[in-house]
Design an enzyme around this catalytic site. Structure first.
Site, mmCIF file in Angstrom:
data_model
loop_
_atom_site.group_PDB
_atom_site.id
_atom_site.type_symbol
_atom_site.label_atom_id
_atom_site.label_comp_id
_atom_site.label_asym_id
_atom_site.label_seq_id
_atom_site.Cartn_x
_atom_site.Cartn_y
_atom_site.Cartn_z
ATOM 1 N N CYS A 148 0.983 -1.268 0.076
ATOM 2 C CA CYS A 148 0.188 -0.007 -0.008
ATOM 3 C C CYS A 148 0.902 1.180 -0.053
ATOM 4 C CB CYS A 148 -0.957 -0.078 1.171
ATOM 5 S SG CYS A 148 -1.918 1.459 1.392
ATOM 6 N N CYS B 202 -3.136 7.082 -4.962
ATOM 7 C CA CYS B 202 -3.015 5.504 -4.665
ATOM 8 C C CYS B 202 -1.729 5.144 -5.161
ATOM 9 C CB CYS B 202 -3.893 4.723 -5.415
ATOM 10 S SG CYS B 202 -4.079 3.051 -5.114
HETATM 11 O O1 PYC Z 1 -1.872 3.912 -2.004
HETATM 12 O O2 PYC Z 1 -1.453 1.819 -2.693
HETATM 13 C C1 PYC Z 1 -2.043 2.588 -2.343
HETATM 14 C C2 PYC Z 1 -3.384 2.073 -1.960
HETATM 15 C C3 PYC Z 1 -4.020 0.825 -2.095
HETATM 16 C C4 PYC Z 1 -5.165 1.116 -1.489
HETATM 17 C C5 PYC Z 1 -5.502 2.178 -0.846
HETATM 18 N N1 PYC Z 1 -4.385 2.822 -1.133
#
Ligand code: PYC
Length: 313
Positions: free
Chosen positions: A88, A238
């Site tokens: 993550c 993300c």
């Molecule tokens: O930042 O990789 C990330 C992530 C995965 C799910 C929520 N954030």
């Protein structure tokens, strides 16, 4: 009475809750094995730390673990409201800022064990972190799936530490006020992938769906909307989704080594990303992404589990 000490932070709006004390001890094996022990023996801890009434579907949790390799600073197992994550990106930035908040690390380079490999995270100051992620690559290009109510949708399947289906051709406006429409659309895509039997290269479900579009802030290169496995959308750009996206761009010759890609989230927060070429993975060109973003501490708290509480877990 059981107490679990957690530190909460947010990275570009996306929350992370790190268990720093009182959590389960899944043993001295590697992080992938520890994740299995956590899943099989301590799933009630995951649920009680992340889900209501102590948490919510948007929280990502992390169990801070002692590293197996003494060259590493720590290990971490990330989880959410439905299960476990591989890596993550926003959570890794949150973890580093948490360790700095606790006075356990200072600025500089740190190696962190995860179930999918060692990630190098550089604490640049008390909030800003650069995460050199696991090798990221595109598995399938231009896959089409019939999506009930929407017609045929085309996208790429890529790995950035989690599996993503990345859709750039769509008619959706990527604005925060449309989050329900975007969640329904991406949820239907995920169902369609499952019905079509499409998985990642290792047979795992493609559990993150990413829509790409033009940025709102002209300083960014692109905006995204990412549906997470538990049904919530990522408030940050993300980290693993940005990694998967730049792997596709690099494979198409649209991002040169070292070029900065500014990825804007649906909330307007931004990660900066660069890609270095690395050895092919499964015969596909791969990159090592570095994702830079900032996190802030929002809470330092003891979760309480009263023995008489029928809903403790
Ligand atoms: O930042 O990789 C990330 C992530 C995965 C799910 C929520 N954030």
């Amino acid at each position: 009475m059981r107490r679990i000490h957690v530190i909460d932070s947010h990275t570009g709006g996306e929350p992370t809750r790190i268990i720093v004390q009182g959590g389960p001890d899944p043993g001295p094996c590697d992080l992938a094995q520890r994740r299995e022990v956590f899943r099989q023996q301590f799933d009630h801890v995951r649920r009680s730390v992340i889900c209501e009434p102590r948490g919510s579907d948007i929280l990502v949790g992390g169990l801070l673990c002692p590293p197996l390799d003494p060259a590493c600073t720590a290990g971490v197992i990330f989880f959410n409201n439905t299960g476990f994550l591989n890596m993550c990106g926003h959570g890794m930035i949150g973890l580093m800022v948490t360790l700095a908040w606790l006075g356990r690390i200072g600025p500089g380079v740190h190696h962190i064990e995860t179930p999918v490999g060692i990630v190098t995270a550089t604490l640049l100051d008390s909030h800003r972190v650069a995460v050199r992620n696991v090798p990221s690559w595109r598995y399938l290009r231009d896959v089409t799936v019939p999506v009930s109510g929407y017609g045929v949708v085309r996208g790429d399947v890529a790995w950035g530490g989690n599996w993503f289906f990345i859709v750039s051709e769509h008619d959706k406006e990527l604005s925060l006020s449309r989050w329900k429409t975007l969640s329904e659309f991406t949820g239907s895509i995920r169902q369609a992938l499952e019905s079509a039997g499409l998985t990642g290269a290792d047979g795992s479900p493609i559990d993150h769906i990413e829509l790409s579009g033009p940025p709102v802030d002209s300083r960014a290169d692109s905006r995204n909307f990412v549906l997470c496995p538990g049904g919530a959308y990522d408030r940050s750009p993300c980290g693993t989704g940005t990694s998967a996206r730049i792997a596709c761009l690099a494979a198409d010759g649209l991002l040169s080594p070292g070029q900065i890609w500014r990825q804007e989230s649906i909330t307007g927060s931004v990660f900066e990303a660069t890609a270095e070429r690395t050895d092919n993975v499964n015969g596909h060109p791969a990159v090592v992404p570095t994702i830079t973003g900032s996190a802030w501490i929002t809470g330092d708290l003891q979760l309480i589990f009263e023995p008489s509480d029928p809903y403790q877990a």
